[in-house]
Motif scaffolding. Sequence first.
Motif, PDB file in Angstrom:
ATOM      1  N   SER A 145      -3.320  -9.829  -0.205  1.00  0.00           N
ATOM      2  CA  SER A 145      -2.197  -8.514   0.333  1.00  0.00           C
ATOM      3  C   SER A 145      -2.400  -8.077   1.512  1.00  0.00           C
ATOM      4  O   SER A 145      -1.238  -8.451   2.092  1.00  0.00           O
ATOM      5  CB  SER A 145      -2.874  -7.134  -0.107  1.00  0.00           C
ATOM      6  OG  SER A 145      -3.109  -7.826  -1.312  1.00  0.00           O
ATOM      7  N   ALA A 146      -3.563  -8.327   2.917  1.00  0.00           N
ATOM      8  CA  ALA A 146      -3.449  -8.021   3.668  1.00  0.00           C
ATOM      9  C   ALA A 146      -3.139  -9.141   4.432  1.00  0.00           C
ATOM     10  O   ALA A 146      -2.209  -9.153   5.565  1.00  0.00           O
ATOM     11  CB  ALA A 146      -5.143  -8.022   3.898  1.00  0.00           C
TER      12      ALA A 146
ATOM     13  N   GLU B 162       0.367  -9.167   4.728  1.00  0.00           N
ATOM     14  CA  GLU B 162       1.100  -8.027   5.160  1.00  0.00           C
ATOM     15  C   GLU B 162       1.422  -8.969   6.672  1.00  0.00           C
ATOM     16  O   GLU B 162       2.090  -8.438   7.171  1.00  0.00           O
ATOM     17  CB  GLU B 162       0.344  -6.660   5.307  1.00  0.00           C
ATOM     18  CG  GLU B 162       0.700  -6.152   6.605  1.00  0.00           C
ATOM     19  CD  GLU B 162      -0.285  -4.718   6.301  1.00  0.00           C
ATOM     20  OE1 GLU B 162       0.100  -3.775   7.860  1.00  0.00           O
ATOM     21  OE2 GLU B 162      -1.049  -4.241   5.341  1.00  0.00           O
TER      22      GLU B 162
ATOM     23  N   GLN C 248       4.527 -10.914   6.756  1.00  0.00           N
ATOM     24  CA  GLN C 248       6.213 -10.463   7.019  1.00  0.00           C
ATOM     25  C   GLN C 248       5.641  -9.480   8.888  1.00  0.00           C
ATOM     26  O   GLN C 248       7.358 -10.153   8.662  1.00  0.00           O
ATOM     27  CB  GLN C 248       5.390  -8.747   6.107  1.00  0.00           C
ATOM     28  CG  GLN C 248       5.725  -9.413   4.421  1.00  0.00           C
ATOM     29  CD  GLN C 248       5.618  -8.693   3.426  1.00  0.00           C
ATOM     30  OE1 GLN C 248       5.337  -7.022   3.739  1.00  0.00           O
ATOM     31  NE2 GLN C 248       6.149  -8.101   2.585  1.00  0.00           N
ATOM     32  N   GLN C 249       4.924  -9.097   8.741  1.00  0.00           N
ATOM     33  CA  GLN C 249       5.023  -9.411  10.296  1.00  0.00           C
ATOM     34  C   GLN C 249       5.168  -9.905  11.094  1.00  0.00           C
ATOM     35  O   GLN C 249       5.739  -9.969  12.546  1.00  0.00           O
ATOM     36  CB  GLN C 249       3.192  -8.112  10.822  1.00  0.00           C
ATOM     37  CG  GLN C 249       2.973  -6.378  10.056  1.00  0.00           C
ATOM     38  CD  GLN C 249       3.579  -5.670  10.100  1.00  0.00           C
ATOM     39  OE1 GLN C 249       4.053  -4.574  11.503  1.00  0.00           O
ATOM     40  NE2 GLN C 249       5.054  -5.287   9.102  1.00  0.00           N
TER      41      GLN C 249
ATOM     42  N   ALA D  11      -7.880  -5.408   9.368  1.00  0.00           N
ATOM     43  CA  ALA D  11      -7.048  -4.988   8.093  1.00  0.00           C
ATOM     44  C   ALA D  11      -8.261  -4.730   6.864  1.00  0.00           C
ATOM     45  O   ALA D  11      -7.693  -3.444   6.356  1.00  0.00           O
ATOM     46  CB  ALA D  11      -5.919  -5.723   7.126  1.00  0.00           C
TER      47      ALA D  11
ATOM     48  N   LYS E 262      -0.935  -6.163  14.432  1.00  0.00           N
ATOM     49  CA  LYS E 262       0.303  -4.879  14.676  1.00  0.00           C
ATOM     50  C   LYS E 262       1.229  -4.510  16.138  1.00  0.00           C
ATOM     51  O   LYS E 262       0.557  -4.340  17.077  1.00  0.00           O
ATOM     52  CB  LYS E 262      -0.510  -3.153  14.557  1.00  0.00           C
ATOM     53  CG  LYS E 262      -0.751  -3.355  13.709  1.00  0.00           C
ATOM     54  CD  LYS E 262      -0.285  -2.412  12.241  1.00  0.00           C
ATOM     55  CE  LYS E 262      -1.282  -1.962  11.266  1.00  0.00           C
ATOM     56  NZ  LYS E 262      -0.514  -1.472  10.363  1.00  0.00           N
TER      57      LYS E 262
ATOM     58  N   ASN F 120      11.621  -3.480   6.779  1.00  0.00           N
ATOM     59  CA  ASN F 120      10.868  -3.622   5.740  1.00  0.00           C
ATOM     60  C   ASN F 120      11.777  -4.690   4.501  1.00  0.00           C
ATOM     61  O   ASN F 120      12.104  -4.799   4.676  1.00  0.00           O
ATOM     62  CB  ASN F 120      10.982  -2.074   5.492  1.00  0.00           C
ATOM     63  CG  ASN F 120      10.477  -0.971   6.046  1.00  0.00           C
ATOM     64  OD1 ASN F 120       9.392  -0.786   6.008  1.00  0.00           O
ATOM     65  ND2 ASN F 120      11.230  -0.140   5.882  1.00  0.00           N
TER      66      ASN F 120
ATOM     67  N   GLN G 226       9.888  -6.513   1.048  1.00  0.00           N
ATOM     68  CA  GLN G 226       8.923  -6.250   0.447  1.00  0.00           C
ATOM     69  C   GLN G 226       9.757  -7.365  -0.656  1.00  0.00           C
ATOM     70  O   GLN G 226      11.025  -8.213  -1.034  1.00  0.00           O
ATOM     71  CB  GLN G 226       9.645  -5.071  -1.089  1.00  0.00           C
ATOM     72  CG  GLN G 226      10.141  -4.710  -0.854  1.00  0.00           C
ATOM     73  CD  GLN G 226      10.887  -5.287  -2.808  1.00  0.00           C
ATOM     74  OE1 GLN G 226       9.739  -4.915  -3.230  1.00  0.00           O
ATOM     75  NE2 GLN G 226      12.350  -5.195  -2.528  1.00  0.00           N
TER      76      GLN G 226
ATOM     77  N   GLY H  82       5.336 -14.350   3.666  1.00  0.00           N
ATOM     78  CA  GLY H  82       6.231 -13.535   4.452  1.00  0.00           C
ATOM     79  C   GLY H  82       6.931 -14.274   5.336  1.00  0.00           C
ATOM     80  O   GLY H  82       8.441 -14.032   6.714  1.00  0.00           O
TER      81      GLY H  82
END
Length: 259
Positions: free
Chosen positions: A130-131, A134, A137-138, A159, A238, A246, A248, A258
């Motif tokens: 999951s991390a 993320e 995606q970033q 994270a 970050k 966003n 998803q 991502g």
Amino acid sequence: MTFFQRRKTSSKSSERAKSAITFFTVVTFAAGFLILALLPTPYLIERAGPTYDVLGEVDNEPVISISGAQSYESEGMLEVLTVSIVGRPENTPNWIEIGLAWLDESQAVVPVELLYPDDRTTEEIRSESSAMMEVSQQDAIAAALNYLGYETPRQVYIAEVVADAAASGKLVAGDFVLSINSEPIIDLEQLKGIVTSWDEEAPLSVVVDRNGREVTKEVSPVKDAEGNFRLGILVGYKYDFPIEVNLQLGDVGGPSGGM
């Protein structure tokens, strides 16, 4: 008359023997099939998963939503390919499924420990997945905004901290890594290089930004099953994005989800 009866008796005995052999063969085959169907294996199966149109919707929600800037309707499709894993360490595919997968060129049979190392729990691996999603995606958002000419300042952040790892109780999720042994941290590869090349002479001095204040922690990396030093943290970037984007994709995880 006696000779005829002997031949008749012999014929019946032969039929009984054939029936017994047939019955034994069927029972043996059925038992073997049942064992193969129930017996767990040390393998998992990788196969093509569902595709997602990133210009469309998932669960009635747009995959990409933007606020703070002008956006436009898109035509056509842009599909993301995924890979599905059949089985888990506690519930692996049976030998029949493995055999069929071996015969199918579109599927791959892999050892359980390749996807679920012995020194990691299933929950830890799912959290890491999951991390990683993320982080991907970033990174994807940053790449798109950079292409459009936007500046996207970034910081290395933690994270997740793996339970009972070297950093457990010292570093926490949400910390921004500022420096290690007085060397400013600017990217993930640099951080990884410092940790894996640790000389074991003294703990690493890790300086983080925690809720706006600098905190220094001494952490001694620990070797993993492959002999590599680890702090036991999941890290990513970050970004300070000028607009809100966003992404998803439901429950899709992993490092490339991502991108």
